[in-house]
Write an enzyme that holds these catalytic residues in place. Structure first.
Site, PDB file in Angstrom:
ATOM      1  N   SER A 144      44.031  32.623 -86.657  1.00  0.00           N
ATOM      2  CA  SER A 144      42.593  32.761 -86.521  1.00  0.00           C
ATOM      3  C   SER A 144      42.138  32.180 -85.179  1.00  0.00           C
ATOM      4  O   SER A 144      42.607  32.629 -84.135  1.00  0.00           O
ATOM      5  CB  SER A 144      41.888  32.096 -87.712  1.00  0.00           C
ATOM      6  OG  SER A 144      40.552  32.516 -87.812  1.00  0.00           O
ATOM      7  N   GLU A 187      41.072  42.593 -93.815  1.00  0.00           N
ATOM      8  CA  GLU A 187      40.233  41.611 -93.124  1.00  0.00           C
ATOM      9  C   GLU A 187      39.340  42.217 -92.041  1.00  0.00           C
ATOM     10  O   GLU A 187      39.675  43.225 -91.421  1.00  0.00           O
ATOM     11  CB  GLU A 187      41.092  40.489 -92.542  1.00  0.00           C
ATOM     12  CG  GLU A 187      42.057  40.875 -91.448  1.00  0.00           C
ATOM     13  CD  GLU A 187      42.662  39.649 -90.768  1.00  0.00           C
ATOM     14  OE1 GLU A 187      41.881  38.801 -90.294  1.00  0.00           O
ATOM     15  OE2 GLU A 187      43.893  39.553 -90.714  1.00  0.00           O
ATOM     16  N   HIS A 242      42.754  37.622 -94.514  1.00  0.00           N
ATOM     17  CA  HIS A 242      42.854  36.871 -93.263  1.00  0.00           C
ATOM     18  C   HIS A 242      43.923  35.773 -93.381  1.00  0.00           C
ATOM     19  O   HIS A 242      43.941  35.012 -94.354  1.00  0.00           O
ATOM     20  CB  HIS A 242      41.479  36.252 -92.986  1.00  0.00           C
ATOM     21  CG  HIS A 242      41.334  35.558 -91.691  1.00  0.00           C
ATOM     22  ND1 HIS A 242      41.555  36.167 -90.475  1.00  0.00           N
ATOM     23  CD2 HIS A 242      40.950  34.281 -91.397  1.00  0.00           C
ATOM     24  CE1 HIS A 242      41.312  35.300 -89.498  1.00  0.00           C
ATOM     25  NE2 HIS A 242      40.948  34.154 -90.031  1.00  0.00           N
TER      26      HIS A 242
END
Length: 300
Positions: free
Chosen positions: A149, A244, A274
């Protein structure tokens, strides 16, 4: 084929965060950070891995040390959490699984977080730790930058900054569901809005505002690596889930980096959320993905 029952643990955790945030519109940053510290829950403890606290270049860190690992090889891991949350402690298990699969060690760093420390504090910390690893005797080719991320962004932008500074680049980069687009223009922000249990455009806008602060630019290649030149970039493995909202960050990165001649592999987990490798040790999709990464890594 559907997703495994075990993989629903991550979706359910993310949904609980969304529900708790919706029920408390005045949620503080401290509360949000507490939520994010639950990110360790999907990851089962890897067997045969020990941990050690350390400080590198003034940055606190946790080493993941698999038994029998090649101690000359190291993964510099930058955790997720939208830059503003997350910690080495909550991500050490994922780093331990990755290190074990790669036959290397890993060091997870507690880089400075916004809004107290906006961009570029994070990249300053990650590049300083990288240089400290070189000073400790690690060869650049034996270092992998990795993260998920926001940390996936850092795993990439760290290399871009090192290249800018004329420092020898790592041998490989591994990015899980990287969040790269600070302009929030990706189509999957809309098309996957119903299937992503947590990440929304509104959330990303709030996080990017804290990350960039008053002086940061949404199109700075070191903050938004989709704007960067990937000429001469190390070989790159990108992972994402098809459910996602940040899916096309991974897809766009693959396209841009390949166009610049980089060696890129993109792996998309069907129906996955995610950063689904957080399910390491729990769900077959995560363990299979880590095995694929190990094959890629060792097959250089």
């Amino acid at each position: 084929m559907g997703t495994s029952p075990q993989s629903d643990f991550l979706r359910a955790l993310f949904q609980s965060w969304s529900d708790r945030m919706a029920a408390n519109p005045a949620m503080t940053l401290a509360d949000m950070r507490s939520l994010c510290d639950e990110c360790h829950q999907p990851t089962l403890e890897p067997e045969g891995v020990t941990y050690k606290s350390d400080v590198l270049a003034g940055v606190e860190a946790i080493w993941a040390l698999p038994h029998g690992a090649d101690t000359k090889k190291v993964i510099l891991y930058t955790h997720g959490g939208g830059f503003v949350a997350g910690s080495a402690a909550s991500w050490r298990k994922l780093a331990g699984h990755l290190a074990k699969h790669l036959g290397a060690t890993a060091v997870v760093i507690d880089y400075r977080r916004p809004p107290e420390h906006p961009y570029p504090a994070q990249i300053e910390d990650s590049t300083a730790v990288y240089k400290e690893l070189l000073a400790r005797g690690f060869k650049a080719a034996d270092i992998v930058t990795s993260g998920d991320s926001a940390g996936g962004n850092l795993a990439i932008s760290t290399v871009l900054k090192l290249r800018q500074d004329g420092v020898a680049l790592p041998g490989a980069v591994i990015a899980f569901s990287p969040w790269l687009d600070m302009e929030h223009v990706g189509k999957t922000l809309q098309t996957n809005a119903a299937t992503d249990a947590f990440i929304s455009k509104a959330l990303l806008e709030a996080l990017s505002g804290m990350f960039l602060g008053e002086k940061g630019s949404r199109t700075d290649p070191l903050a938004n690596p989709l704007k960067a030149d990937y000429t001469g970039f190390p070989r790159l493995y990108i992972n994402a889930g098809s459910a996602e909202t940040l899916l096309d960050n991974a897809q766009d990165l693959e396209r841009i980096a390949k166009a610049a001649g980089a060696n890129v592999t993109l792996s998309v987990g069907d129906g996955m959320q995610h950063v689904f490798p957080l399910l390491a040790g729990r769900a077959p999709e995560a363990d299979d993905e880590l095995r694929r990464i190990a094959q890629w890594f060792k097959g250089a």
